[in-house]
Design a protein around this motif. Structure first.
Motif, mmCIF file in Angstrom:
data_model
loop_
_atom_site.group_PDB
_atom_site.id
_atom_site.type_symbol
_atom_site.label_atom_id
_atom_site.label_comp_id
_atom_site.label_asym_id
_atom_site.label_seq_id
_atom_site.Cartn_x
_atom_site.Cartn_y
_atom_site.Cartn_z
ATOM 1 N N MET A 275 42.645 45.273 30.858
ATOM 2 C CA MET A 275 41.487 45.452 31.723
ATOM 3 C C MET A 275 41.959 45.483 33.173
ATOM 4 O O MET A 275 41.851 44.515 33.910
ATOM 5 C CB MET A 275 40.489 44.312 31.514
ATOM 6 C CG MET A 275 39.898 44.259 30.129
ATOM 7 S SD MET A 275 38.741 45.630 29.893
ATOM 8 C CE MET A 275 38.060 45.191 28.293
ATOM 9 N N THR B 236 36.205 50.251 37.189
ATOM 10 C CA THR B 236 35.044 50.270 36.297
ATOM 11 C C THR B 236 34.743 51.630 35.701
ATOM 12 O O THR B 236 33.766 51.793 34.986
ATOM 13 C CB THR B 236 33.784 49.791 37.044
ATOM 14 O OG1 THR B 236 33.570 50.628 38.190
ATOM 15 C CG2 THR B 236 33.929 48.348 37.477
ATOM 16 N N LEU C 152 34.081 47.552 30.346
ATOM 17 C CA LEU C 152 34.934 46.372 30.470
ATOM 18 C C LEU C 152 34.449 45.238 29.570
ATOM 19 O O LEU C 152 34.132 44.142 30.045
ATOM 20 C CB LEU C 152 34.965 45.915 31.934
ATOM 21 C CG LEU C 152 35.460 46.970 32.918
ATOM 22 C CD1 LEU C 152 35.244 46.514 34.351
ATOM 23 C CD2 LEU C 152 36.927 47.302 32.689
ATOM 24 N N MET D 115 35.073 42.563 28.021
ATOM 25 C CA MET D 115 36.021 41.456 27.866
ATOM 26 C C MET D 115 35.551 40.446 26.829
ATOM 27 O O MET D 115 36.318 39.998 25.978
ATOM 28 C CB MET D 115 36.230 40.776 29.212
ATOM 29 C CG MET D 115 37.224 39.621 29.193
ATOM 30 S SD MET D 115 38.951 40.126 29.140
ATOM 31 C CE MET D 115 39.238 40.495 30.873
ATOM 32 N N LYS D 116 34.267 40.075 26.880
ATOM 33 C CA LYS D 116 33.752 39.056 25.954
ATOM 34 C C LYS D 116 33.836 39.545 24.508
ATOM 35 O O LYS D 116 34.208 38.774 23.607
ATOM 36 C CB LYS D 116 32.306 38.721 26.316
ATOM 37 C CG LYS D 116 31.641 37.647 25.445
ATOM 38 C CD LYS D 116 32.261 36.288 25.668
ATOM 39 C CE LYS D 116 31.355 35.145 25.200
ATOM 40 N NZ LYS D 116 30.927 35.243 23.803
ATOM 41 N N LEU E 144 44.352 41.041 31.626
ATOM 42 C CA LEU E 144 43.804 41.352 32.945
ATOM 43 C C LEU E 144 44.940 41.476 33.935
ATOM 44 O O LEU E 144 45.763 40.574 34.061
ATOM 45 C CB LEU E 144 42.837 40.250 33.407
ATOM 46 C CG LEU E 144 42.357 40.354 34.859
ATOM 47 C CD1 LEU E 144 41.535 41.620 35.068
ATOM 48 C CD2 LEU E 144 41.548 39.127 35.249
ATOM 49 N N TRP F 238 38.531 40.146 41.212
ATOM 50 C CA TRP F 238 38.382 40.596 39.836
ATOM 51 C C TRP F 238 38.088 39.441 38.878
ATOM 52 O O TRP F 238 37.270 39.568 37.967
ATOM 53 C CB TRP F 238 39.632 41.355 39.385
ATOM 54 C CG TRP F 238 39.516 42.802 39.718
ATOM 55 C CD1 TRP F 238 40.132 43.476 40.717
ATOM 56 C CD2 TRP F 238 38.661 43.741 39.066
ATOM 57 N NE1 TRP F 238 39.731 44.789 40.728
ATOM 58 C CE2 TRP F 238 38.822 44.977 39.718
ATOM 59 C CE3 TRP F 238 37.781 43.668 37.991
ATOM 60 C CZ2 TRP F 238 38.142 46.127 39.345
ATOM 61 C CZ3 TRP F 238 37.102 44.827 37.604
ATOM 62 C CH2 TRP F 238 37.289 46.028 38.278
ATOM 63 N N TYR G 161 34.734 39.108 36.377
ATOM 64 C CA TYR G 161 34.723 38.901 34.924
ATOM 65 C C TYR G 161 34.016 37.611 34.527
ATOM 66 O O TYR G 161 33.508 37.499 33.410
ATOM 67 C CB TYR G 161 36.143 38.926 34.374
ATOM 68 C CG TYR G 161 36.680 40.323 34.196
ATOM 69 C CD1 TYR G 161 36.201 41.159 33.194
ATOM 70 C CD2 TYR G 161 37.661 40.829 35.045
ATOM 71 C CE1 TYR G 161 36.677 42.444 33.037
ATOM 72 C CE2 TYR G 161 38.152 42.118 34.893
ATOM 73 C CZ TYR G 161 37.646 42.919 33.884
ATOM 74 O OH TYR G 161 38.117 44.201 33.726
ATOM 75 N N ARG H 7 30.129 38.855 36.265
ATOM 76 C CA ARG H 7 29.748 40.264 36.122
ATOM 77 C C ARG H 7 28.904 40.734 37.301
ATOM 78 O O ARG H 7 28.303 41.804 37.253
ATOM 79 C CB ARG H 7 29.010 40.519 34.795
ATOM 80 C CG ARG H 7 29.768 40.084 33.570
ATOM 81 C CD ARG H 7 31.057 40.820 33.335
ATOM 82 N NE ARG H 7 30.905 42.231 33.077
ATOM 83 C CZ ARG H 7 31.769 42.964 32.385
ATOM 84 N NH1 ARG H 7 32.858 42.407 31.902
ATOM 85 N NH2 ARG H 7 31.575 44.251 32.202
ATOM 86 N N GLN I 280 28.927 40.447 28.841
ATOM 87 C CA GLN I 280 30.386 40.510 28.714
ATOM 88 C C GLN I 280 31.101 39.496 29.612
ATOM 89 O O GLN I 280 32.324 39.505 29.703
ATOM 90 C CB GLN I 280 30.876 41.925 29.032
ATOM 91 C CG GLN I 280 30.415 42.979 28.036
ATOM 92 C CD GLN I 280 30.885 42.705 26.620
ATOM 93 O OE1 GLN I 280 31.929 42.100 26.412
ATOM 94 N NE2 GLN I 280 30.109 43.136 25.631
ATOM 95 N N ALA I 281 30.340 38.604 30.265
ATOM 96 C CA ALA I 281 30.958 37.556 31.076
ATOM 97 C C ALA I 281 31.737 36.607 30.168
ATOM 98 O O ALA I 281 31.303 36.269 29.071
ATOM 99 C CB ALA I 281 29.892 36.784 31.848
ATOM 100 N N LEU J 67 39.570 33.689 30.387
ATOM 101 C CA LEU J 67 39.900 34.646 31.435
ATOM 102 C C LEU J 67 41.284 34.355 32.013
ATOM 103 O O LEU J 67 42.061 35.283 32.273
ATOM 104 C CB LEU J 67 38.847 34.599 32.545
ATOM 105 C CG LEU J 67 39.037 35.604 33.677
ATOM 106 C CD1 LEU J 67 39.059 37.036 33.148
ATOM 107 C CD2 LEU J 67 37.933 35.444 34.726
#
Length: 286
Positions: free
Chosen positions: A130, A134, A153, A155-156, A167, A193, A197, A200, A214-215, A221
């Motif tokens: 990631m 965006t 993105l 991530m979650k 990341l 960044w 994340y 969001r 997706q947080a 992280l």
């Protein structure tokens, strides 16, 4: 100790098929995003892949049992092309699914992934990078609709699938170039960044939050920025965590990442950086 071969990749790998299966709100509206081209007939596209040099080269690397690394993936159509390559090589007996998973194929940038593609990413052990961008979220959502936010993105979703997303950023102690910032009104440092994340939140009035579901939490992280990155570059035995026997790579911060309010993570400053136990950067104010 500091330079090793972690695979072969291509920056322009997916420019041939920068397409999406997302449907436009207005089918007659002209596309204003190079990664929003329609993938109406992927089977037809697959037939032309062998004529594309970067696809042909990546396939040859894979079929030779070598590791593909750091392919630039900017659209869900690009993911379909990679999955097709992997499944074709398996079907031809060039590699086994186990060998593919052990390769830890990595991708770069990766702003957009369809929800159903997460399972294949996990199945093939692909490490999604990631990187800080965006993928034109604002223009894409205007073209296709807000229902596609979770494609950006995710991530979650990757963390929940145990896919060990990574990341990184194209900048370190300075701001990134304008076009590489998370959203136009945010900065480009790594801490900007990390805050994105976690929350969001973008700081952009037109798109204040991007894919809130997706947080991710702070611990996962930080893993994405450290130990999972080390796994992605095939060197978790030496880097990625503070343990006896590993290189003493560490940083000193002016605030505690784990306790500072989430909306203040962007204010964290790196005061000192050590690589292999040797100080490589020291802030004048430290």
């Amino acid at each position: 100790d500091y330079i090793w071969n972690a695979g072969i990749g291509f920056e322009i790998y997916d420019r041939f098929v920068g397409c999406t299966t997302a449907k436009k709100i207005d089918p007659s509206r002209p596309v204003n995003d190079e990664n929003s081209q329609d993938c109406a007939d992927l089977s037809k596209d697959y037939a032309t892949y062998p004529d594309y040099g970067m696809y042909r080269s990546a396939r040859a690397i894979l079929e030779a049992g070598l590791r593909i690394g750091y392919l630039h993936i900017t659209s869900d159509g690009s993911w379909d092309m990679l999955f097709h390559m992997i499944e074709e090589a398996i079907a031809k007996g060039k590699v086994t699914p186990e060998q593919v998973k052990a390769m830890r194929i990595t991708t770069e940038h990766t702003p957009r992934i369809r929800p159903e593609q997460v399972a294949k990413i996990t199945q093939y052990g692909i490490r999604v990078n990631m990187t800080g961008r965006t993928g034109g979220a604002e223009s894409f959502l205007k073209m296709h609709g807000e229902q596609y936010q979770d494609w950006f993105l995710p991530m979650k979703s990757l963390v929940d699938a145990n896919a060990h997303p990574m990341l990184n950023t194209d900048a370190h102690i300075h701001d990134e170039a304008f076009q590489f910032q998370p959203i136009e009104t945010m900065g480009g440092k790594i801490w900007d960044w990390l805050e994105f994340y976690l929350t969001r939140r973008t700081g952009n009035s037109q798109l204040p939050v991007l894919a809130s579901r997706q947080a991710v939490d702070r611990v996962n992280l930080m893993k994405a920025a450290t130990i999972w990155n080390a796994e992605g570059v095939l060197n978790e035995k030496n880097i990625g965590s503070l343990e006896v026997g590993k290189l003493a790579d560490f940083i000193v911060l002016d605030k505690d990442y784990f306790t500072v309010p989430e909306d203040q993570v962007h204010t964290i400053n790196t005061m000192l950086t050590a690589v292999g136990g040797k100080i490589e950067f020291k802030s004048p104010s430290y």
